[in-house]
Design a protein around this motif. Structure first.
Motif, PDB file in Angstrom:
ATOM      1  N   VAL A  58       0.754  -1.207  -0.002  1.00 30.98           N
ATOM      2  CA  VAL A  58      -0.036  -0.226   0.001  1.00 30.98           C
ATOM      3  C   VAL A  58       0.930   1.158   0.064  1.00 30.98           C
ATOM      4  O   VAL A  58       1.956   1.137   0.177  1.00 30.98           O
ATOM      5  N   ALA A  61      -2.598   5.826   5.628  1.00 34.41           N
ATOM      6  CA  ALA A  61      -4.032   5.766   5.776  1.00 34.41           C
ATOM      7  C   ALA A  61      -4.374   4.238   5.136  1.00 34.41           C
ATOM      8  O   ALA A  61      -5.274   3.642   5.692  1.00 34.41           O
ATOM      9  N   ALA A  62      -3.722   4.093   3.992  1.00 33.54           N
ATOM     10  CA  ALA A  62      -4.032   2.682   3.281  1.00 33.54           C
ATOM     11  C   ALA A  62      -3.641   1.446   4.221  1.00 33.54           C
ATOM     12  O   ALA A  62      -4.182   0.466   4.083  1.00 33.54           O
ATOM     13  N   HIS A  82      -3.477   1.468   7.479  1.00 38.17           N
ATOM     14  CA  HIS A  82      -4.706   1.421   8.438  1.00 38.17           C
ATOM     15  C   HIS A  82      -5.799   0.581   7.671  1.00 38.17           C
ATOM     16  O   HIS A  82      -6.365  -0.073   8.664  1.00 38.17           O
ATOM     17  N   ARG A  83      -6.193   0.940   6.691  1.00 34.69           N
ATOM     18  CA  ARG A  83      -7.555   0.354   6.258  1.00 34.69           C
ATOM     19  C   ARG A  83      -7.094  -1.181   5.818  1.00 34.69           C
ATOM     20  O   ARG A  83      -7.922  -2.259   6.206  1.00 34.69           O
ATOM     21  N   TRP A  84      -6.025  -1.361   5.502  1.00 35.74           N
ATOM     22  CA  TRP A  84      -5.570  -2.813   5.282  1.00 35.74           C
ATOM     23  C   TRP A  84      -5.461  -3.683   6.723  1.00 35.74           C
ATOM     24  O   TRP A  84      -5.830  -4.735   6.625  1.00 35.74           O
ATOM     25  N   SER A  85      -5.049  -3.001   7.644  1.00 33.72           N
ATOM     26  CA  SER A  85      -4.623  -3.784   8.980  1.00 33.72           C
ATOM     27  C   SER A  85      -6.199  -3.899   9.618  1.00 33.72           C
ATOM     28  O   SER A  85      -6.559  -5.082  10.094  1.00 33.72           O
ATOM     29  N   VAL A  86      -7.453  -3.364   9.273  1.00 39.29           N
ATOM     30  CA  VAL A  86      -8.663  -3.517   9.520  1.00 39.29           C
ATOM     31  C   VAL A  86      -9.238  -4.540   8.790  1.00 39.29           C
ATOM     32  O   VAL A  86      -9.851  -5.274   9.355  1.00 39.29           O
ATOM     33  N   GLU A  87      -9.022  -4.671   7.583  1.00 41.38           N
ATOM     34  CA  GLU A  87      -9.656  -5.438   6.620  1.00 41.38           C
ATOM     35  C   GLU A  87      -9.050  -6.826   6.549  1.00 41.38           C
ATOM     36  O   GLU A  87      -9.522  -7.948   6.300  1.00 41.38           O
ATOM     37  N   HIS A  88      -7.549  -6.806   6.909  1.00 39.79           N
ATOM     38  CA  HIS A  88      -7.155  -8.137   7.201  1.00 39.79           C
ATOM     39  C   HIS A  88      -6.460  -8.531   8.524  1.00 39.79           C
ATOM     40  O   HIS A  88      -5.277  -8.385   8.686  1.00 39.79           O
ATOM     41  N   ARG A  89      -7.287  -8.283   9.448  1.00 39.03           N
ATOM     42  CA  ARG A  89      -6.718  -8.364  10.738  1.00 39.03           C
ATOM     43  C   ARG A  89      -5.911  -9.561  11.112  1.00 39.03           C
ATOM     44  O   ARG A  89      -4.786  -9.235  11.712  1.00 39.03           O
TER      45      ARG A  89
END
Length: 290
Positions: free
Chosen positions: A107, A111-112, A114-121
């Motif tokens: 990424v 910001a991207a 953080h989104r990845w960490s939420v979507e791919h916990r």
């Protein structure tokens, strides 16, 4: 220009240790930084170009940093959040751990990431464990999508502190007396002491989870005792060495301690507080006993 002149008049006295020429040169660099159009850019440039140590073994007084910070953000809208004292560009954001992590997962920015960490916990937490070198006992299984973090994991943090033999680098630096020299204890020596404490706990038949009271002054032995208790799988119960026997008795009762580790100065008070509690004494006993 009047604001710049006022700052210069305030800064120059604080820069007296640099000598007249050094102080004037630094003040000139500060003035140039104040020509930037925004507070963030003024402060960034000051940190990068002006507030580095200009001479070997010379530190710019904190008062100068404070004056420059105030000047950089002069006129800032009071409705805005507090002005940032650190901005990533000061320390090369491209080389930061967060940037490297973003690149590793493909990424482009924080910001991207953080989104990845939420979507791919699960993948994020597995990556964190790998990068931090966290070694679980046995197989912890993957982290869960429901937010639970490795629910089957088992970890002994003292093993992490002491792994690899802990090496010859200083682990604890202390001064035994106010006027005494600094003494360094290596990681290897600290590990040896901690493992000795763990061995004593296990030899006494303490099972994981048993409570061990630490009634010690703040010494290297106290650090080793704490690590050793955790290493043995037991729970450390810290008791301030200034506590009198009645206070100690209350804490021992609440904790349900099975063992106490005490120093020479606290041994007699422990006897008053809990005469039947098994104890390991670090140092010589009162009266020359051992």
């Amino acid at each position: 220009m009047e604001a710049h002149t006022g700052l210069r008049a305030s800064v120059l006295p604080a820069l007296a240790p640099l000598g007249a020429a050094g102080a004037a040169a630094l003040a000139d660099r500060i003035d140039r930084c104040l020509t930037e159009p925004t507070g963030e850019r003024r402060w960034q440039r000051m940190v990068r170009e002006a507030l580095r140590e200009p001479l070997p073994f010379t530190r710019i007084p904190f008062a100068v940093h404070r004056l420059c910070f105030a000047a950089a953000y002069a006129g800032r809208d009071a409705r805005l959040p507090p002005a940032p004292a650190w901005l990533p560009a000061m320390d090369s954001a491209g080389a930061s751990n967060v940037r490297r992590l973003a690149r590793a997962v493909g990424v482009g920015d924080v910001a991207a990431l953080h989104r990845w960490s939420v979507e791919h916990r699960p993948a994020f937490w597995q990556l964190m464990c790998d990068r931090l070198g966290i070694d679980f006992r046995g197989s912890p299984g993957p982290p869960r999508r429901d937010g639970r973090w490795f629910p089957e994991a088992r970890l002994n943090i003292a093993e992490h502190c002491l792994r690899g033999g802990a090496g010859d680098r200083p682990a604890v630096v202390y001064r035994a007396r106010d006027d005494g020299p600094l003494v360094a204890v290596s990681g290897a020596e600290l590990a040896r002491l901690a493992r000795a404490v763990a061995g004593h706990c296990q030899a006494r038949g303490l099972r994981p989870g048993a409570r061990v009271a630490l009634y010690l002054p703040m010494t290297v032995e106290a650090v080793a005792a704490y690590l050793g208790v955790i290493l043995a799988g037991c729970a450390a119960v810290s008791i301030a060495d200034s506590f009198a026997a009645p206070q100690v008795a209350v804490r021992l009762r609440i904790a349900g301690a099975s063992l106490a580790i005490v120093g020479t100065a606290t041994y007699e008070r422990l006897l008053d507080a809990a005469p039947d509690l098994a104890a390991i004494v670090i140092g010589d006993l009162p009266g020359g006993r051992r």
